[in-house]
Write an enzyme that holds these catalytic residues in place. Structure first.
Site, PDB file in Angstrom:
ATOM      1  N   LYS A 148      53.146  71.945 -13.333  1.00 16.46           N
ATOM      2  CA  LYS A 148      52.623  70.700 -13.899  1.00 16.46           C
ATOM      3  C   LYS A 148      51.145  70.432 -13.632  1.00 16.46           C
ATOM      4  CE  LYS A 148      56.959  68.214 -13.770  1.00 16.46           C
ATOM      5  NZ  LYS A 148      57.721  67.180 -13.111  1.00 16.46           N
ATOM      6  N   GLY A 191      52.743  78.720  -0.658  1.00 20.93           N
ATOM      7  CA  GLY A 191      53.957  78.472  -1.436  1.00 20.93           C
ATOM      8  C   GLY A 191      54.283  79.580  -2.408  1.00 20.93           C
ATOM      9  N   GLY A 225      51.434  72.287   0.727  1.00 17.30           N
ATOM     10  CA  GLY A 225      50.876  70.941   0.553  1.00 17.30           C
ATOM     11  C   GLY A 225      49.522  70.788   1.226  1.00 17.30           C
ATOM     12  N   ARG A 232      55.129  83.167   9.461  1.00 18.11           N
ATOM     13  CA  ARG A 232      54.557  81.977  10.095  1.00 18.11           C
ATOM     14  C   ARG A 232      54.460  82.144  11.611  1.00 18.11           C
ATOM     15  NH1 ARG A 232      56.962  77.030   6.506  1.00 18.11           N
ATOM     16  NH2 ARG A 232      55.150  76.951   5.143  1.00 18.11           N
TER      17      ARG A 232
HETATM   18  P1  AMP Z   1      53.994  74.434  -8.714  1.00 13.15           P
HETATM   19  O1  AMP Z   1      54.874  74.068  -7.563  1.00 13.15           O
HETATM   20  O2  AMP Z   1      53.490  73.298  -9.516  1.00 13.15           O
HETATM   21  O3  AMP Z   1      52.915  75.437  -8.339  1.00 13.15           O
HETATM   22  O4  AMP Z   1      54.955  75.184  -9.739  1.00 13.15           O
HETATM   23  C1  AMP Z   1      55.601  76.401  -9.473  1.00 13.15           C
HETATM   24  C2  AMP Z   1      56.706  76.576 -10.487  1.00 13.15           C
HETATM   25  O5  AMP Z   1      56.169  76.543 -11.781  1.00 13.15           O
HETATM   26  C3  AMP Z   1      57.422  77.880 -10.369  1.00 13.15           C
HETATM   27  O6  AMP Z   1      58.694  77.643  -9.859  1.00 13.15           O
HETATM   28  C4  AMP Z   1      57.494  78.392 -11.783  1.00 13.15           C
HETATM   29  O7  AMP Z   1      58.781  78.806 -12.174  1.00 13.15           O
HETATM   30  C5  AMP Z   1      57.083  77.187 -12.612  1.00 13.15           C
HETATM   31  N1  AMP Z   1      56.457  77.575 -13.892  1.00 13.15           N
HETATM   32  C6  AMP Z   1      55.455  78.444 -14.069  1.00 13.15           C
HETATM   33  N2  AMP Z   1      55.180  78.589 -15.369  1.00 13.15           N
HETATM   34  C7  AMP Z   1      56.041  77.803 -16.045  1.00 13.15           C
HETATM   35  C8  AMP Z   1      56.265  77.541 -17.438  1.00 13.15           C
HETATM   36  N3  AMP Z   1      55.523  78.143 -18.380  1.00 13.15           N
HETATM   37  N4  AMP Z   1      57.226  76.656 -17.761  1.00 13.15           N
HETATM   38  C9  AMP Z   1      57.972  76.071 -16.816  1.00 13.15           C
HETATM   39  N5  AMP Z   1      57.817  76.278 -15.489  1.00 13.15           N
HETATM   40  C10 AMP Z   1      56.852  77.128 -15.108  1.00 13.15           C
END
Ligand code: AMP
Length: 413
Positions: free
Chosen positions: A214, A367, A390, A53
């Protein structure tokens, strides 16, 4: 790894940013307040573990020095909650910056007040001053007008290069712009050029790869991209909500019940728009997320009860990689599995390699995905890696960021 033959955004900046940029200011001999994002990770000994950064703001800092400005740098670090807390001091950043710039960086023990004013008053052209953590004052996060005014009183011009903080309505991001001519720095400009410019006018085929935990975290991105992309690839935890919504069982995989309808609506819209839509055809499953737990590779329709999908399998990596073959623009946000654990990292790393190998403009949203391409060792082969998590999501959602909206409008020539 492919050599990038197309690693510049083709969209003229004026098409996506109607704000002043640092080059349009006449900063020689002037005091320039540059809001940076020096929110770097520190270990227990307060040693910086990743200075990416800081490095990404160097073009703006070097430019201001070369132009003969008096360069005043400010940033937040961590969450000290409006109180002075030495664990969140920017002192380690001052040291690292000094090394990176190869010149003295004066470090102020606060970011406002008479002491800081007297330091600024002694600055000469080309001098660099770093102020102490903005968040040691509660006024920063409250966007307090008096605090913003006190910051502004230190300078003649304001430059925002803190893309990672541009979605925050804070005093050093928004409030201060009321008092000074305000421009975007080089990093801010580049982020907008790539993230906004690409979505605005992509070279086609344009492929979006979305992953992460999610669906609910990516609603806005899906809604914004649904009529702009040619292909959508969905992996990671969010894929299983889509698969469940299509009527398949997914065992104990992550499913957001309240997102099932939305997922089906998006899928139908994609089909209607002739957008090719890819979901994992095979998955690495386990009964728990603990290291060392037994894993199996199954087709996605065969995930038994008591087992959950934690990574995409090799057939999915192949399918997704083939879908990337003809891409001219790729945006990737979110890992394909729980890549933090070795047993579930292969899908994400496989896709990282395929994105890196593509003869396309490749953009990675910040991220986790940033970390994944670094861990996969392919970060140098990606056209652009966003420095904001974000903030990058918000731009991909088509939202205006408060920190950009607040900058001074560029006058039409
Ligand atoms: P996000 O912040 O929504 O981009 O989510 C990132 C997180 O999603 C990471 O920490 C991953 O460990 C988690 N992740 C990725 N694939 C899966 C999965 N199949 N089941 C549960 N968590 C997941």
């Amino acid at each position: 790894m492919a050599r990038k033959n197309n690693n510049h955004s083709h969209v003229p900046i004026k098409d996506v940013l109607n704000k002043l940029t640092i080059e349009e200011l006449n900063i020689k001999g002037k005091r320039v307040f540059i809001r940076a994002d020096f929110n770097v990770p520190l270990d227990d000994n307060l040693t910086i573990t990743d200075d990416g950064r800081i490095r990404s703001t160097l073009p703006s800092i070097d430019y201001a020095i070369d132009e003969g400005a008096k360069v005043i740098l400010a940033s937040h670090l961590g969450r000290p909650k409006g109180k002075v807390d030495p664990r969140f001091s920017l002192a380690p950043v001052a040291k690292r910056l000094q090394r990176l710039l190869g010149k003295e960086v004066i470090f102020a023990p606060d970011c406002i007040g008479p002491h800081v004013e007297s330091i600024v008053a002694k600055m000469k052209e080309g001098d660099v001053l770093l102020l102490e953590n903005l968040r040691f004052h509660p006024g920063e996060e409250r966007n307090d007008e008096e605090f913003a005014k006190a910051l502004a009183s230190l300078a003649d011009y304001y430059v925002n290069d803190a893309f990672g903080a541009a979605h925050r309505v804070h005093a050093s991001v928004v409030g201060i712009t009321k008092f000074l001519p305000s421009a975007a720095g080089f990093l801010m400009r580049k982020e907008i050029e790539y993230l906004k410019g690409t979505v605005h006018n992509p070279v086609r085929p344009f492929v979006a790869i979305l992953g992460g935990a999610k669906v609910s975290g990516k609603i806005g991105v899906l809604e914004n991209l649904v009529d702009k992309v040619d292909k959508v690839i969905v992996g990671g935890g969010m894929a299983y909500t889509f698969i469940k919504a299509m009527g398949y069982e997914v065992g104990d995989s992550l499913v957001e019940a309240e997102m099932l309808e939305f997922a089906e609506m998006i899928r139908k819209k994609l089909v209607k728009n002739n957008v090719k839509f890819y979901l994992p055809v095979d998955s690495v499953i386990a009964q728990s997320m603990e290291a060392g737990s037994e894993t199996k590779l199954v087709t996605t329709q065969e995930i038994p009860k008591g087992w959950r999908a934690l990574d995409i399998g090799p057939a999915s990596v192949k399918l997704f990689s083939e879908a990337l073959q003809d891409a001219k623009t790729i945006i990737w946000n979110g890992p394909m599995g729980v890549f933090e654990m070795d047993a579930f990292s292969r899908g994400t790393f496989g896709i990282a390699h395929s994105v890196a190998d593509a003869y396309a403009l490749t953009i990675v949203g910040g991220g986790d995905t940033d970390l994944a391409v670094h861990k996969a060792g392919v970060s140098d082969a990606i056209s652009f890696i966003s420095t904001g998590g974000g903030a990058s999501l918000q731009l991909l959602e088509g939202n205006e960021l408060p920190g950009i909206a607040a900058l001074t409008d560029r006058k039409e020539e």
